[in-house]
Design an enzyme around this catalytic site. Structure first.
Site, PDB file in Angstrom:
ATOM      1  CB  CYS A   1      44.314 -93.079  79.969  1.00 46.45           C
ATOM      2  SG  CYS A   1      44.192 -94.601  79.027  1.00 46.45           S
TER       3      CYS A   1
ATOM      4  CD  GLU B   1      45.893 -96.487  69.144  1.00 46.50           C
ATOM      5  OE1 GLU B   1      46.465 -96.470  70.246  1.00 46.50           O
ATOM      6  OE2 GLU B   1      45.647 -95.453  68.491  1.00 46.50           O
TER       7      GLU B   1
ATOM      8  CB  CYS C   1      39.790 -95.857  74.010  1.00 51.38           C
ATOM      9  SG  CYS C   1      39.818 -94.125  74.498  1.00 51.38           S
TER      10      CYS C   1
ATOM     11  CB  CYS D   1      44.801 -89.771  73.213  1.00 54.39           C
ATOM     12  SG  CYS D   1      44.321 -89.741  74.940  1.00 54.39           S
TER      13      CYS D   1
HETATM   14 FE1  F3S Z   1      43.882 -93.981  76.901  1.00 53.83          FE
HETATM   15 FE2  F3S Z   1      42.050 -93.837  75.080  1.00 53.83          FE
HETATM   16 FE3  F3S Z   1      43.919 -92.012  75.213  1.00 53.83          FE
HETATM   17  S1  F3S Z   1      42.993 -95.686  75.826  1.00 53.83           S
HETATM   18  S2  F3S Z   1      45.700 -93.090  76.005  1.00 53.83           S
HETATM   19  S3  F3S Z   1      42.330 -92.373  76.731  1.00 53.83           S
HETATM   20  S4  F3S Z   1      43.157 -92.980  73.391  1.00 53.83           S
END
Ligand code: F3S
Length: 281
Positions: free
Chosen positions: A13, A126, A96, A190
Site C-alpha cells: 500500500c 500499530e 503512514c 484505511c
Molecule cells: Fe497501508 Fe497506511 Fe493503509 S500503511 S494499509 S496505507 S494505513
C-alpha cells in the site's frame, strides 16, 4: 495469444511503499548506520535487499546504538521516539500518514475527556503505537464479544486499527452503545485492504488463471488467495516468480496477477515478466 492483467489495486500500500522509499533514501547517504525499528515489511526478499544496501533491522532503539533509526509505517508510541532521540539517534519517522491520523484522533479524544477504545488486534505493533497516544485508561477491544470484558467510563471515544473491517467496527460500536452514556466514534479504517480484496475478486471472476504473490505465512495474502480461489479454481499462491510453471498457463486466455500487502511493485513486475517469458517459450 493470452493476455496478462494486474489487479487494479495490488501489493504494498501507499504507506508501506513510502516507508521503503524513505529507508532507501536514508541508506543512499550512508554517513552512519541505518536501522529500521523492526522489519520494515514482512517480506524476506525485501528485508535481505535492504540489508544488502546497508539497512539493518533493530528490535529496540538501544540495539541500533547510533546512526539513523527509521520508524516503520505501523508507527510507535511517543516514548519510543523520545528514547531514540535521547540516545542521539537521528529519527526518520516513516509512520503512514493514515496511522498518524489515528494517533491524532486518539490523543484528541483523550484530551477531551473520553476513555479511548481502540478496535484492533491486541499486541499488534500499530495498536501498541496507538495506545501510546490514547491516554492511560485506553483499552483494546478485538471484537463485539470482547466488549463485555472491560469496564467503561461514561464517555467513550472509539478509534480503529487501520486494517480492521467495517463489520468489526460496527459490531463493537453496537455493543458499546448500550453500555455507556456518550459514545464518539472516529472511523480510522484505511481502505487499502478492502480495495485490494475487491480488485482481486473482480479480476479472479474474469481470469482463467490467477497468480497471487506473497508470503505463505502472510495472513492477508492467504485471504487474497482464498478469495481468488473461490472465483477462479486455477489460482496459484507463490512467494517468488521462479515458482511459476508453464503448465499452469496452458489454454488460458486471461492470466490475472495480484499480491499481498507486503509485496512491493518490483516483485509484481518480475512476475509479469516471468509469465510473459513462459508464454513466449
Ligand atoms: Fe497501508 Fe497506511 Fe493503509 S500503511 S494499509 S496505507 S494505513
Amino acid at each position: 495469444m493470452a493476455s496478462i492483467e494486474i489487479a487494479r489495486q495490488a501489493g504494498a500500500c501507499y504507506g508501506v511503499e513510502r516507508a521503503l522509499k524513505m529507508a532507501l533514501e536514508a541508506a543512499a547517504t550512508p554517513k552512519q548506520p541505518v536501522h529500521t525499528l523492526g522489519p520494515l515489511i514482512h517480506n524476506p526478499s525485501v528485508v535481505s535487499d535492504l540489508a544488502a544496501r546497508g539497512v539493518a533491522s533493530a528490535e529496540t532503539p538501544a540495539e541500533a546504538e547510533r546512526g539513523t533509526l527509521v520508524i516503520r509505517a505501523h508507527g510507535v508510541t511517543p516514548a519510543v521516539v523520545a528514547d531514540a532521540e535521547e540516545r542521539g539517534l537521528t529519527v526518520i519517522d516513516a509512520t503512514c500518514p493514515y496511522v498518524k491520523r489515528v494517533h491524532r484522533a486518539a490523543a484528541r479524544l483523550s484530551e477531551d475527556g473520553y476513555q479511548v477504545v481502540v478496535v484492533g488486534e491486541c499486541g499488534h505493533p500499530e495498536v501498541v503505537g496507538i495506545l501510546g497516544h490514547a491516554g492511560e485508561n485506553a483499552v483494546v477491544v478485538s471484537d463485539a464479544d470482547d466488549v463485555a470484558r472491560n469496564a467503561y467510563a461514561e464517555r467513550v471515544g472509539v478509534v480503529v486499527q487501520t486494517t480492521q473491517t467495517a463489520a468489526t467496527l460496527s459490531a463493537v460500536v453496537g455493543a458499546l452503545a448500550v453500555r455507556v452514556r456518550e459514545l464518539k466514534v472516529v472511523n480510522t479504517i484505511c481502505e487499502a485492504t478492502a480495495e485490494r480484496q475487491d480488485a482481486a475478486a473482480e479480476l479472479a471472476g474474469r481470469a482463467d488463471v490467477m497468480i497471487v504473490i506473497g508470503g505463505r505465512s502472510s495472513g492477508n495474502t492467504r485471504r487474497l488467495a482464498e478469495i481468488c480461489q473461490s472465483r477462479c479454481p486455477r489460482t496459484h499462491h507463490i512467494e517468488g516468480a521462479d515458482e511459476i510453471e508453464s503448465s499452469w498457463l496452458s489454454g488460458a486466455s486471461l492470466i490475472g496477477i495480484t499480491a499481498g500487502a507486503s509485496t512491493p511493485a518490483q516483485q509484481i513486475e518480475r512476475t509479469r515478466e516471468r509469465v510473459e517469458a513462459l508464454m513466449d517459450a
